[in-house]
Design an enzyme around this catalytic site. Structure first.
Site, PDB file in Angstrom:
ATOM      1  N   GLY A  33       0.810  -1.216   0.000  1.00  0.00           N
ATOM      2  CA  GLY A  33       0.000   0.000   0.000  1.00  0.00           C
ATOM      3  C   GLY A  33       0.840   1.261   0.000  1.00  0.00           C
ATOM      4  CG  HIS A  39       3.391   0.682  -5.334  1.00  0.00           C
ATOM      5  ND1 HIS A  39       3.553   1.730  -4.473  1.00  0.00           N
ATOM      6  CD2 HIS A  39       3.918  -0.400  -4.697  1.00  0.00           C
ATOM      7  CE1 HIS A  39       4.142   1.319  -3.365  1.00  0.00           C
ATOM      8  NE2 HIS A  39       4.390   0.034  -3.474  1.00  0.00           N
ATOM      9  CB  SER A 188       5.859   4.209   0.804  1.00  0.00           C
ATOM     10  OG  SER A 188       6.525   3.002   0.973  1.00  0.00           O
TER      11      SER A 188
HETATM   12  P1  AMP Z   1       6.213  -2.323  -1.413  1.00  0.00           P
HETATM   13  O1  AMP Z   1       4.813  -1.801  -1.363  1.00  0.00           O
HETATM   14  O2  AMP Z   1       7.241  -1.333  -0.996  1.00  0.00           O
HETATM   15  O3  AMP Z   1       6.355  -3.671  -0.743  1.00  0.00           O
HETATM   16  O4  AMP Z   1       6.529  -2.572  -2.949  1.00  0.00           O
HETATM   17  C1  AMP Z   1       5.676  -3.356  -3.758  1.00  0.00           C
HETATM   18  C2  AMP Z   1       6.327  -3.600  -5.089  1.00  0.00           C
HETATM   19  O5  AMP Z   1       6.587  -2.354  -5.733  1.00  0.00           O
HETATM   20  C3  AMP Z   1       7.674  -4.320  -4.974  1.00  0.00           C
HETATM   21  O6  AMP Z   1       7.768  -5.287  -6.014  1.00  0.00           O
HETATM   22  C4  AMP Z   1       8.663  -3.206  -5.163  1.00  0.00           C
HETATM   23  O7  AMP Z   1       9.905  -3.644  -5.692  1.00  0.00           O
HETATM   24  C5  AMP Z   1       7.926  -2.335  -6.161  1.00  0.00           C
HETATM   25  N1  AMP Z   1       8.454  -0.969  -6.145  1.00  0.00           N
HETATM   26  C6  AMP Z   1       8.595  -0.158  -5.062  1.00  0.00           C
HETATM   27  N2  AMP Z   1       9.172   1.010  -5.422  1.00  0.00           N
HETATM   28  C7  AMP Z   1       9.404   0.922  -6.751  1.00  0.00           C
HETATM   29  C8  AMP Z   1       9.981   1.808  -7.722  1.00  0.00           C
HETATM   30  N3  AMP Z   1      10.448   3.012  -7.395  1.00  0.00           N
HETATM   31  N4  AMP Z   1      10.057   1.378  -9.006  1.00  0.00           N
HETATM   32  C9  AMP Z   1       9.592   0.155  -9.361  1.00  0.00           C
HETATM   33  N5  AMP Z   1       9.031  -0.717  -8.491  1.00  0.00           N
HETATM   34  C10 AMP Z   1       8.941  -0.342  -7.218  1.00  0.00           C
END
Ligand code: AMP
Length: 286
Positions: A33, A39, A188
């Site tokens: 989230g 995302h 985030s």
């Molecule tokens: P999280 O909500 O932080 O667990 O991230 C969910 C997904 O989004 C994971 O696969 C992360 O690697 C991806 N993600 C987070 N930040 C980025 C970004 N800046 N660029 C690409 N993917 C991202």
């Protein structure tokens, strides 16, 4: 189009069954989230490739090595639902912790070796928690494809290995890191930075670029590449380096000599906020 909002395992399975009956390819984007442009890139890619696109939103308590980090994690479900709907999400799975862990979890997925270095070294139990919750999500959603960001390169490698070693019938799709115009990888956690910390934060990417440039110009030792990156970081008093490594992209183990492709990965602290980033460097003809 409004998305179907499912809070329970039974609801999400029922929602997806309709799509499956119609022969649709199911794509899953697992998230915690507080959705942002990173995302959104995963969601847009999944939307293009899959007839049914599901986003999970779940802040997974068992992957946090520090309780206060879990408790401070931002929850913005109404904003997240609005973003998912604007990007054409069919199904949002947003369970409560009690739905995912009705009893204390006693089965865990450990990915050995790959988790010995980088974040795995500094965040004990983190990747065990990640692999376990992703395995649960894969069993619940049964996606054909799942989308993960290269920003979390070690996590991506852990998930790819889990899927291979446990013969999970899902294709893992890596998505390139989305960055702000000044190079800072979108996260985030960036919202927690003070204005001064935010101004200093792009030095992380600049440091990785300096190391990558050293590799591209023929540096053969990891020490030389790391020195180029550390010179950038050391010029920023706001930044404390947790790790900076040149690793083998297949094993995530640090290398001393650079003789093939490498990944340069770093974690730094700005005040109370921890940021990670990495860059892939292809093999250079020597
Ligand atoms: P999280 O909500 O932080 O667990 O991230 C969910 C997904 O989004 C994971 O696969 C992360 O690697 C991806 N993600 C987070 N930040 C980025 C970004 N800046 N660029 C690409 N993917 C991202």
């Amino acid at each position: 189009m409004p998305a179907i909002l499912a809070a329970t395992v039974a609801e999400v399975r029922a929602a997806l069954a309709d799509f499956r009956r119609r022969g649709q390819l199911v794509g899953l984007v697992p998230t915690m989230g507080a959705l942002h442009a990173g995302h959104a890139a995963l969601i847009e890619r999944a939307r293009r490739e899959c007839g049914c696109m599901a986003v999970s939103i779940f802040v997974n308590p068992i992957q946090f090595d520090r309780r206060e980090d879990y408790e401070a994690y931002a929850i913005r479900l109404p904003d997240d639902v609005a973003l998912c709907e604007s990007l054409g999400t069919d199904v949002i799975f947003a369970p409560a912790a009690e739905e995912m862990y009705p009893a204390p979890q006693s089965v865990f997925v450990e990915v050995a070796g790959l988790t010995d270095h980088l974040c795995g070294r500094f965040r004990p139990g983190h990747f065990r928690g990640v692999a376990t919750v992703v395995a649960k999500l894969f069993h619940i959603v049964a996606p054909h494809r799942a989308y993960f960001g290269e920003k979390d390169a070690q996590q991506l490698a852990v998930i790819q290995r889990m899927v291979a070693d446990l013969n999970m019938p899902v294709e893992i799709v890596p998505v390139a890191t989305v960055r702000d115009p000044d190079g800072l990888a979108v996260s985030s956690r960036n919202r927690r930075l003070s204005p001064e910390e935010r101004r200093a934060a792009p030095a992380l990417f600049q440091a990785l670029q300096a190391a990558a440039q050293a590799v591209a110009s023929g540096a053969r030792s990891a020490a030389e590449a790391k020195a180029a990156a550390l010179a950038v970081l050391e010029a920023c008093p706001e930044i404390r380096v947790e790790y900076l490594e040149v690793v083998d992209p297949a094993t995530m183990a640090p290398v001393e000599q650079i003789s093939g492709p490498v990944r340069i990965a770093a974690a730094v602290w700005l005040g109370a906020t921890r940021l990670i980033d990495n860059l892939y460097c292809p093999a250079v003809a020597r």
